[in-house]
Design a protein around this motif. Structure first.
Motif, PDB file in Angstrom:
ATOM      1  N   SER A 286      -8.517  -4.344  -3.160  1.00 29.51           N
ATOM      2  CA  SER A 286      -8.320  -3.570  -2.958  1.00 29.51           C
ATOM      3  C   SER A 286      -8.185  -2.481  -3.825  1.00 29.51           C
ATOM      4  O   SER A 286      -7.334  -3.669  -4.663  1.00 29.51           O
ATOM      5  CB  SER A 286      -8.567  -2.386  -1.855  1.00 29.51           C
ATOM      6  OG  SER A 286      -6.632  -3.152  -1.377  1.00 29.51           O
TER       7      SER A 286
ATOM      8  N   LYS B  46       1.338  -1.201  -0.050  1.00 30.04           N
ATOM      9  CA  LYS B  46      -0.024  -0.215   0.022  1.00 30.04           C
ATOM     10  C   LYS B  46       0.890   1.087  -0.244  1.00 30.04           C
ATOM     11  O   LYS B  46       2.083   1.645   0.554  1.00 30.04           O
ATOM     12  CB  LYS B  46      -1.132  -0.211   0.958  1.00 30.04           C
ATOM     13  CG  LYS B  46      -1.630  -1.428   1.478  1.00 30.04           C
ATOM     14  CD  LYS B  46      -2.650  -1.349   0.262  1.00 30.04           C
ATOM     15  CE  LYS B  46      -3.478  -2.311   0.353  1.00 30.04           C
ATOM     16  NZ  LYS B  46      -4.047  -3.020  -1.566  1.00 30.04           N
TER      17      LYS B  46
ATOM     18  N   GLU C 235      -0.829   7.100   0.379  1.00 24.00           N
ATOM     19  CA  GLU C 235      -2.422   7.655   0.279  1.00 24.00           C
ATOM     20  C   GLU C 235      -2.983   6.169   0.325  1.00 24.00           C
ATOM     21  O   GLU C 235      -4.579   6.380   0.810  1.00 24.00           O
ATOM     22  CB  GLU C 235      -2.410   7.727  -1.176  1.00 24.00           C
ATOM     23  CG  GLU C 235      -1.688   8.969  -1.575  1.00 24.00           C
ATOM     24  CD  GLU C 235      -0.298   9.222  -1.882  1.00 24.00           C
ATOM     25  OE1 GLU C 235       0.082   7.752  -2.125  1.00 24.00           O
ATOM     26  OE2 GLU C 235       0.972   9.879  -1.459  1.00 24.00           O
ATOM     27  N   GLU C 236      -2.765   5.131   0.291  1.00 27.02           N
ATOM     28  CA  GLU C 236      -3.671   3.756   0.409  1.00 27.02           C
ATOM     29  C   GLU C 236      -4.102   3.357   1.932  1.00 27.02           C
ATOM     30  O   GLU C 236      -4.167   3.072   2.069  1.00 27.02           O
ATOM     31  CB  GLU C 236      -3.499   2.828  -0.468  1.00 27.02           C
ATOM     32  CG  GLU C 236      -3.927   3.153  -1.276  1.00 27.02           C
ATOM     33  CD  GLU C 236      -2.834   2.096  -2.826  1.00 27.02           C
ATOM     34  OE1 GLU C 236      -3.358   2.137  -4.087  1.00 27.02           O
ATOM     35  OE2 GLU C 236      -1.785   1.827  -1.978  1.00 27.02           O
TER      36      GLU C 236
END
Lengths: 161, 467
Positions: free
Chosen positions: A161, A113, A116-117
């Motif tokens: 995701s 990730k 930002e994630e």
């Protein structure tokens, strides 16, 4: 706590890495465990939970391993994540409860990730983790069983995701 | 340096594995080993066997061949991802920014750890916020059979009955054991090394991993081998074989001496920076200390409730106070679980912890307000652990007498050399001389003296400070 460390030696036996071949398909934590062992995964074999301060413990094999001779399949990607969750389970659990902490940041990073994630990833993992903790038998699960659940949760969130 | 890379001392190498040497006489004859090393470079055939990993000889002995290349200019010499993919991936030279040496404070729960421990970390760039969890961490320790008899354990540890090896792990595994399980403080000394020194050190560690040395608890231990390893690449010496004993603190005192000498000569020092890593116990202490009066009362009430449903106790508080209390309660429960040994922990303790965990998961995630933890003096700021002393002793009812003493290791319960209310003294001998008769007598002899008190009492839990 002040017991002589010898008394702690029996805690956390592990299985040494044995196989040189490795299938490329996604494995669950049990599969990685059987292939590589945990605790000793990635690098040499130390009993999880034992006091390893100035000594290592011999499991009957005189052959030692290191990151230089560990099979590739037990070094990167899922194996690295699996070992991290298993070995750091309490710290990850504590950070998940707060929703913050270096062990949680690293979990996000190992799951690929970006900065930002990260917040959305933590939120998703934290929500699903609450459902795991709410199970009646959570307190009776072993560390390996709990690590399996969190490993599956994290890889599931990552893949979706 | 060639002899140092082979770990020669008093006419032979201290490394016991035959497969560390390319010449049959290599363990005793460094020149024969050099000739064999050069010869193998050209014929590219060797008998070193590995289950996996690189097989090219330059990847197995990267420090030796890099040094030889500097001296001789080996034709077509390369160590890169094409020739040595596994070594290149392990060494991470493009990512390793610096090398650090960590002092792990003494741990009275394990006799072998009483004097502390030393780690060497290969630090990855830009990992400061994550505290270097995935730095490669090198440790040195004896290999002990499972279920070793305690007496044998002590005797073999003292008199060379065990082999010891360097091994590598990611730093987070050490953080788990030392910080969270054994509640030990750490200090990380980042060193000022040139790129070449750093590369040679990393390459030499790769050569040494899993190779056996003989272990002696007081002299050929983790601190001594780490010092000898660093000495190969430093102009000065951190260690001398004249020392009868070498404990971890000594290494950090020697680093301080070298650093000061370098700076006095207007050179760059040896120590770039020092980072203090507090134990989980210390963190817990300061986390509970910052609770407000009302939060502390609720903390105590929840602790008393144990098996009861404690949620009504929190209902009247605002969300922030509930978060503060549950964070502190959770930290305390992990501390209790670790202190009682997780595998054997009382099921009720686990269930109570999980109740708190579930309650905290029901509240919003929140960026943690960092806990301010005052630093305690690093090893370089306290007096050396070993000492010689002379003095005049005054005792009530006796004439004063001159004395002389030697202490191999002392950590006192008070003063700058304190172990924070704990005391540890090993091999302490004081001899006195009666001024009237000239008779020599032993005034004090301590083989091992330990006084252990809990450093921090968590007031809210009313823990007894004596243990």
């Amino acid at each position: 706590m002040k017991k002589v460390a010898i008394m702690m030696l029996l805690v956390g036996m592990m299985i040494a890495a044995t196989s040189s071949s490795y299938a490329t398909e996604t494995k669950d934590l049990q599969g990685i465990y059987e292939q590589c062992g945990l605790g000793g995964l990635l690098f040499p074999r130390w009993p999880v939970g034992a006091s390893v301060s100035n000594f290592t413990w011999d499991f009957g094999s005189t052959a030692s391993t290191s990151g230089l001779t560990t099979p590739d399949a037990c070094k990167g990607g899922q194996a690295k994540l699996a070992a991290y969750i298993y070995n750091s389970y309490d710290s990850i659990e504590k950070d998940l409860a707060k929703g913050d902490g270096k062990y949680l940041d690293m979990l996000s990073m190992l799951s690929g990730k970006t900065t930002e994630e990260k917040d959305a990833f933590i939120q998703d993992v934290r929500t699903q983790f609450r459902a795991i903790v709410a199970r009646d038998n959570y307190s009776s699960l072993s560390r390996l069983e709990k690590a399996k659940l969190v490993f599956a949760l994290v890889t599931g969130v990552t893949n979706n995701s | 340096m060639w002899k140092d890379l082979l770990h020669f001392h008093r006419g032979h190498s201290l490394i016991l594995d035959k497969d560390f040497f390319l010449s049959g006489r290599g363990r005793l004859d460094p020149q024969a080993e050099m000739e064999a090393t050069i010869e193998v470079y050209f014929i590219r055939e060797h008998k070193i066997k590995r289950e996996s990993g690189d097989t090219d000889i330059v990847c197995i002995y990267p420090a030796r061949y890099t040094w030889l290349n500097e001296k001789l200019g080996l034709p077509n010499f390369r160590i890169d991802a094409d020739v040595c993919p596994v070594l290149t991936q392990w060494a991470r030279l493009d990512q390793i920014e610096s090398v650090s040496v960590l002092y792990v404070s003494g741990y009275l729960g394990n006799p072998a750890s009483s004097f502390g421990h030393v780690l060497l970390n290969l630090k990855i760039k830009g990992q400061d916020e994550l505290m270097g969890l995935f730095d490669t961490s090198i440790t040195y320790g004896a290999t002990v059979p499972l279920n070793e008899n305690i007496l044998l354990y002590v005797l073999k540890g003292l008199f060379g009955g065990y082999y010891a090896t360097f091994s590598d792990k990611f730093f987070y595994t050490h953080d788990q054991v030392y910080t969270n399980r054994e509640f030990r403080d750490m200090w990380e000394y980042t060193l000022e090394l040139t790129d070449f020194e750093k590369k040679m050190l990393i390459y030499h560690i790769a050569e040494l991993l899993t190779k056996k040395f003989r272990y002696y608890f007081l002299s050929a231990n983790c601190a001594q081998r780490m010092a000898v390893l660093l000495d190969i690449f430093l102009d000065e010496n951190l260690h001398s074989y004249r020392y009868p004993a070498y404990v971890p603190e000594e290494l950090f005192h020697q680093m301080e001496i070298i650093d000061t000498e370098r700076r006095n000569k207007n050179k760059s020092g040896l120590i770039k920076s020092i980072r203090y890593i507090p134990s989980a116990q210390r963190y817990l202490f300061y986390e509970t200390e910052r609770l407000t009066g009302e939060e502390r009362k609720t903390f105590r009430d929840v602790m008393k409730s144990q098996q009861e449903d404690f949620s009504p106790l929190l209902d009247e508080l605002d969300t922030q106070s509930r978060i503060n209390i549950l964070n502190a309660l959770l930290a305390y429960q992990y501390y209790k679980l670790m202190a009682s040994n997780e595998a054997e922990a009382d099921q009720r303790l686990k269930e109570f912890k999980n109740k708190i965990l579930l309650a905290r998961l029901g509240l919003p995630a929140q960026k943690e307000n960092p806990v301010t933890i005052p630093e305690i003096p690093s090893p370089r700021e306290v007096s050396p652990p070993s000492s010689f002393n002379t003095g005049l002793v005054f005792e009530r009812g006796n004439d004063p007498f001159p004395s002389a003493g030697v202490t191999v290791f002392r950590k006192e319960s008070v003063g700058m050399n304190a172990l924070e209310y704990n005391e540890l003294v090993a091999l302490n001998l004081v001899i006195g001389v009666r001024s009237d008769s000239g008779r020599v007598f032993v005034d004090t002899f301590d083989f091992l003296k330990i006084s252990d008190f809990k450093t921090y009492c968590i007031k809210e839990t009313k823990e007894n400070p004596l243990s």
